[in-house]
Scaffold this motif. Structure first.
Motif, PDB file in Angstrom:
ATOM      1  N   ASN A 182      -2.617 -12.062   6.567  1.00  0.00           N
ATOM      2  CA  ASN A 182      -1.598 -10.958   5.853  1.00  0.00           C
ATOM      3  C   ASN A 182      -0.399 -12.255   5.760  1.00  0.00           C
ATOM      4  O   ASN A 182       0.589 -11.193   6.115  1.00  0.00           O
TER       5      ASN A 182
ATOM      6  N   ALA B 180       2.402 -14.413  15.624  1.00  0.00           N
ATOM      7  CA  ALA B 180       2.170 -13.299  14.218  1.00  0.00           C
ATOM      8  C   ALA B 180       3.280 -12.340  14.428  1.00  0.00           C
ATOM      9  O   ALA B 180       3.803 -12.462  15.874  1.00  0.00           O
TER      10      ALA B 180
ATOM     11  N   VAL C 112       0.746  -1.449  -0.047  1.00  0.00           N
ATOM     12  CA  VAL C 112       0.162   0.388   0.283  1.00  0.00           C
ATOM     13  C   VAL C 112       1.315   1.162  -0.228  1.00  0.00           C
ATOM     14  O   VAL C 112       1.932   1.336   0.910  1.00  0.00           O
TER      15      VAL C 112
ATOM     16  N   SER D 262      -7.022  -4.536   4.640  1.00  0.00           N
ATOM     17  CA  SER D 262      -6.973  -5.183   6.091  1.00  0.00           C
ATOM     18  C   SER D 262      -7.874  -5.913   5.955  1.00  0.00           C
ATOM     19  O   SER D 262      -8.901  -6.204   5.230  1.00  0.00           O
ATOM     20  N   VAL D 263      -8.357  -6.553   7.234  1.00  0.00           N
ATOM     21  CA  VAL D 263      -8.392  -8.369   6.948  1.00  0.00           C
ATOM     22  C   VAL D 263      -9.719  -8.154   7.897  1.00  0.00           C
ATOM     23  O   VAL D 263      -8.696  -7.948   9.830  1.00  0.00           O
TER      24      VAL D 263
ATOM     25  N   SER E 175      -1.127   0.218  10.619  1.00  0.00           N
ATOM     26  CA  SER E 175      -1.304  -0.645  10.230  1.00  0.00           C
ATOM     27  C   SER E 175       0.148  -1.771  10.467  1.00  0.00           C
ATOM     28  O   SER E 175       1.001  -1.612  11.682  1.00  0.00           O
ATOM     29  N   GLY E 176      -0.487  -2.909  10.366  1.00  0.00           N
ATOM     30  CA  GLY E 176       0.658  -4.123  10.218  1.00  0.00           C
ATOM     31  C   GLY E 176       0.372  -4.552  11.675  1.00  0.00           C
ATOM     32  O   GLY E 176       0.797  -5.892  12.444  1.00  0.00           O
TER      33      GLY E 176
ATOM     34  N   ALA F 264      -4.143   0.652   7.195  1.00  0.00           N
ATOM     35  CA  ALA F 264      -4.169  -0.195   6.193  1.00  0.00           C
ATOM     36  C   ALA F 264      -2.988  -1.592   6.005  1.00  0.00           C
ATOM     37  O   ALA F 264      -2.414  -1.353   7.156  1.00  0.00           O
ATOM     38  N   ASN F 265      -3.532  -2.846   5.905  1.00  0.00           N
ATOM     39  CA  ASN F 265      -3.045  -4.141   6.377  1.00  0.00           C
ATOM     40  C   ASN F 265      -2.913  -4.336   7.525  1.00  0.00           C
ATOM     41  O   ASN F 265      -1.721  -4.896   8.542  1.00  0.00           O
ATOM     42  N   VAL F 266      -3.526  -3.854   8.544  1.00  0.00           N
ATOM     43  CA  VAL F 266      -4.134  -4.896   9.751  1.00  0.00           C
ATOM     44  C   VAL F 266      -5.067  -6.181   9.719  1.00  0.00           C
ATOM     45  O   VAL F 266      -5.575  -6.731   8.543  1.00  0.00           O
ATOM     46  N   THR F 267      -4.420  -6.537  10.689  1.00  0.00           N
ATOM     47  CA  THR F 267      -5.732  -7.966  10.539  1.00  0.00           C
ATOM     48  C   THR F 267      -6.475  -8.481  12.077  1.00  0.00           C
ATOM     49  O   THR F 267      -5.655  -8.199  12.792  1.00  0.00           O
TER      50      THR F 267
ATOM     51  N   SER G 214      -0.851 -14.211  11.654  1.00  0.00           N
ATOM     52  CA  SER G 214      -0.850 -13.626   9.890  1.00  0.00           C
ATOM     53  C   SER G 214       0.232 -11.621  10.222  1.00  0.00           C
ATOM     54  O   SER G 214       0.795 -12.131  11.796  1.00  0.00           O
TER      55      SER G 214
ATOM     56  N   VAL H 171      -1.615  -6.870  14.752  1.00  0.00           N
ATOM     57  CA  VAL H 171      -2.715  -8.384  14.632  1.00  0.00           C
ATOM     58  C   VAL H 171      -3.492  -8.108  16.097  1.00  0.00           C
ATOM     59  O   VAL H 171      -3.154  -8.593  17.001  1.00  0.00           O
TER      60      VAL H 171
ATOM     61  N   TYR I 207       2.533   5.407   4.803  1.00  0.00           N
ATOM     62  CA  TYR I 207       1.281   6.084   5.164  1.00  0.00           C
ATOM     63  C   TYR I 207       1.364   7.106   4.212  1.00  0.00           C
ATOM     64  O   TYR I 207       2.347   6.961   3.154  1.00  0.00           O
TER      65      TYR I 207
ATOM     66  N   GLY J 168       5.922  -6.401   5.846  1.00  0.00           N
ATOM     67  CA  GLY J 168       5.966  -6.009   6.772  1.00  0.00           C
ATOM     68  C   GLY J 168       6.277  -4.628   7.650  1.00  0.00           C
ATOM     69  O   GLY J 168       5.771  -4.438   8.292  1.00  0.00           O
TER      70      GLY J 168
ATOM     71  N   THR K 230       3.668  -1.301   4.027  1.00  0.00           N
ATOM     72  CA  THR K 230       2.593  -0.226   3.577  1.00  0.00           C
ATOM     73  C   THR K 230       3.435   0.787   4.133  1.00  0.00           C
ATOM     74  O   THR K 230       4.283   1.368   5.036  1.00  0.00           O
TER      75      THR K 230
ATOM     76  N   ASN L 220      -5.005 -11.481   1.326  1.00  0.00           N
ATOM     77  CA  ASN L 220      -4.379 -11.683   1.422  1.00  0.00           C
ATOM     78  C   ASN L 220      -2.661 -11.864   2.126  1.00  0.00           C
ATOM     79  O   ASN L 220      -1.743 -10.676   1.620  1.00  0.00           O
TER      80      ASN L 220
ATOM     81  N   VAL M 174       6.468  -1.524   7.843  1.00  0.00           N
ATOM     82  CA  VAL M 174       5.343   0.266   8.241  1.00  0.00           C
ATOM     83  C   VAL M 174       6.512   1.464   8.166  1.00  0.00           C
ATOM     84  O   VAL M 174       6.758   1.529   9.055  1.00  0.00           O
TER      85      VAL M 174
END
Lengths: 346, 346, 346
Positions: free
Chosen positions: B161, B215, A145, C144-145, C178-179, C160-163, B178, C181, A165, A179, A163, B143, A181
């Motif tokens: 992820n 994770a 992203v 994100s999921v 982001s990131g 973004a890209n959060v689980t 994840s 989990v 931002y 992974g 990611t 994802n 960020v």
């Protein structure tokens, strides 16, 4: 010599690396290996006298080696002043990573007001937000992203699930691993009646060229001005860089180290793994911090620094832990004994 | 007895767990709970004598318990030699995770030269690169990214992820959580005139069967040969495993521990959270390292090991910290006092 | 006064912040800056007497300042009792983050049995699983999921890209970076004949309102009941919260800290970065733990606590490390010396 068109003739590799062959220059090298594991068709390297016994019995077809040890090798050699550097350069010849292949995969979403070079490659499900500029030969891996107004200069490589931002600038040929960020909010709050009022983080992140950022590493955006990672910096995995930190040119930081807000790490430093550096400090150029040290004061003189204690059987350790709590008292008792002895002599 | 078709009769559970009911075998168990929180319709377990008072007043309908404590329970019991193991096994009966449901969701991108078992389930936006082989009943969450030539054996579960770089092999029934990143480049650079020359990381990662990876955990690919996680290893969250590390069979490592390059951890070890293990070490089978220890030398004898100091009020701690810096001097002053006393006696 | 419609008149900002202007109330403020970096058109703040020299020469158009220092400013001022709090509030006026813009982007997958508010915004490639409930004005960033039965209350922001695994509840206006989990399995296994039997983690995660969770932070689901993050808690990046931990109201934890299973951290605590807290402990309300401390016993009295040692040149440090191993012996030798002196006097 094109990358990855192995096997290579030993002569060809030597000329690429600026070394001199002794032995069979026509022998074919298919891949690289350690002295211990190398077999026929493989090139090893000898860069540490500790492994002399492995050198003597290596099955490698050839070894990268410095002049003074060349005679000890049981096989062909490429003689170089710095065999470890030669090995680093040779590794690029055998890297199977495909070249960047211009194009935009299925599922990619590029904002109408973003700019993507025709030579860039965006893999599946990448999103590129408004105002972002993706330079020539940039690679962005699946599911990454790219935020608003990011700028990725030529040759940048962003692997999968990264990611960025908004407002992240990344210089030429830098590499960001999965992974990571970059640009999440710095941790800034004003206390108010037992609660915390968020301080919006209005700066960005500025990353130089030839930087590498490891998997799961997080670099926060600045509070007002940018967080800065200078050219040539290498950050390992799971490092935490807080808002407004500056990491100076060519410094290298190993995994799981954390640097708190506004600290400035000089150029040419090495910081080992698991180190913690508190906020608002200055670390002199050329400082070296050993594993798991806590740095809570500025370091004004280059050198090697450490904190912590060494490993012990847990049972004895517990006794040392108890005594550590009494240390000030123990020191005072020594002082008192010294005075008594002095007095009794007097 | 099928998974998740609760409620179960107590008799049914007991027979599944190999235990013996005392009390009402027909009572229905809907879920599991701790002794303290359990209510009617719930099964608790008693595995630690410390909780005897909780046992005596538990509201659970039944308790998993060992023979010697069975009389103390105020309710029905399932008697087992190892109630904690029984609880672990029972937990699988109440796990609501849906079974793998063969199929490929919207937005999935599978390379033409990848192979996906007809019984595998790929969730939304998964990407599977060239040469990857996805085995029977494998689950890949939304994802997640599967790199080139990865091999996921039967029953592997990759949650959302997750990033697998190229050349990752994962054995049967392993579970990856994840945010995990498997196969990013190891941190390898040769210094050259104040800069760093990257050493391309040409190995892969080889993960055994029945492994669990937490994770945000990162496992780097090897420099030349593979990084290896052996069968039955359990890695918690945010662990960093550097290139060419070997983690031996059935070892368990808790969160936020970091293991530097080429270190070999033996089989059956436990490493607590926040530990740092430096590179090129050997840790003996059956070693146990306590929380936040720094391991900077090999451990040749199994046993429990620790480093660090214990928690203190900060004000007193500062005094101990000052004295720690003087420790060598303090020790010499003790020696000198001993000599003076000896002399004065003489 | 609407957010981000800068420039603002100084009078307008002062009235919004509840302060009093001295100087040119009509001057226009375009952005915020530090005293040191501010230029014309910028508003700075003075919150620490240490920066008095910077105040005296600041180029800012105006400064947020407390009454007692107002005379020292070389420019217009907004006088406030708490200028740092004023700065925090002002930062929200200059935050360029776009407002939530209701709608569902391309590539989003929402399960038929999920519920998404018409005022929520789901960015590209988000997945929302069965039973999830997405409240009003919720924002979910790209890729994100959102797992089964998650509940995101009004105003929640997921970057973004959060689980989010299944069964995660997040209270109003909380922010997840982001990131992160949330809800991966807690690390629970029963040993059996040298192997580990997984304990399925059947609880969820319950997060209060006004919580912030940093990039790459992991919060495990509970074993039987929920892991709990109470209202107003602020968690920085790369924190690890194990199963069934409770973090009390308005506590703040800095980056890379790890909290082991079932520990309860009280309300109003601050925990610095890199701290490790072992399992099953209670940390009293209002406790403060300094950077990289190991907490292995409960803290029953509020106050500041520390462990570890301070930074030293590595060469001297090695000598202290050796002596630390001998500490118990050294302490006994002091005791013995004291007895000898006593005796010789007697």
């Amino acid at each position: 010599m094109s990358r990855s068109e192995s096997p290579f003739q030993l002569d060809e590799l030597a000329s690429h690396l600026g070394g001199k062959v002794r032995g069979d220059g026509a022998c074919l090298i298919e891949s690289l290996a350690t002295l211990e594991e190398a077999k026929k068709g493989q090139l090893a390297f000898f860069a540490n006298a500790r492994y002399l016994n492995q050198l003597k019995v290596t099955q490698a077809s050839a070894v990268l080696i410095s002049p003074e040890y060349a005679d000890a090798a049981p096989c062909s050699v490429i003689i170089l002043d710095n065999p470890y550097l030669g090995f680093a350069r040779a590794s690029h010849q055998f890297d199977p990573t495909p070249d960047v292949c211009a194009g935009i995969a299925a599922g990619v979403q590029v904002h109408a007001m973003a700019s993507v070079s025709a030579t860039a490659q965006l893999e599946a499900n990448v999103t590129v937000a408004e105002g972002a500029v993706i330079g020539d030969h940039v690679y962005v891996g699946p599911n990454s992203v790219i935020g608003r107004n990011c700028r990725l200069d030529a040759g940048v490589r962003i692997n999968a699930n990264v990611t960025l931002y908004d407002d992240i600038k990344i210089g030429e040929n830098s590499l960001i691993h999965s992974g990571a960020v970059i640009g999440a909010d710095g941790f800034g709050f004003a206390p108010n009646a037992g609660k915390w009022v968020k301080i919006c983080q209005l700066g960005g992140v500025s990353i130089g060229k030839d930087v590498e950022i490891g998997a799961g590493t997080t670099i926060d955006r600045g509070a007002l001005s940018d967080t800065v990672i200078e050219d040539g910096v290498k950050l390992d995995n799971q490092i935490q860089i807080a808002h407004n930190v500056v990491v100076g040119k060519n410094s290298a930081i190993a995994g799981c180290t954390a640097v708190a807000g506004s600290t400035k790490i000089g150029a040419g430093c090495t910081v080992a793994g698991g180190v913690g550096i508190t906020g608002h400090l200055n670390i002199a150029d050329g400082s070296h911090i050993t594993a798991m040290s806590l740095v809570s004061k500025s370091v004004s003189k280059p050198g090697a620094y450490s904190s912590g204690t060494g490993l012990m059987p847990s049972k004895q350790w517990k006794r040392s832990v108890v005594r550590f709590r009494q240390l000030d008292d123990l020191a005072k008792r020594i002082k008192s004994l010294e005075e008594k002895i002095e007095t009794s002599k007097g």
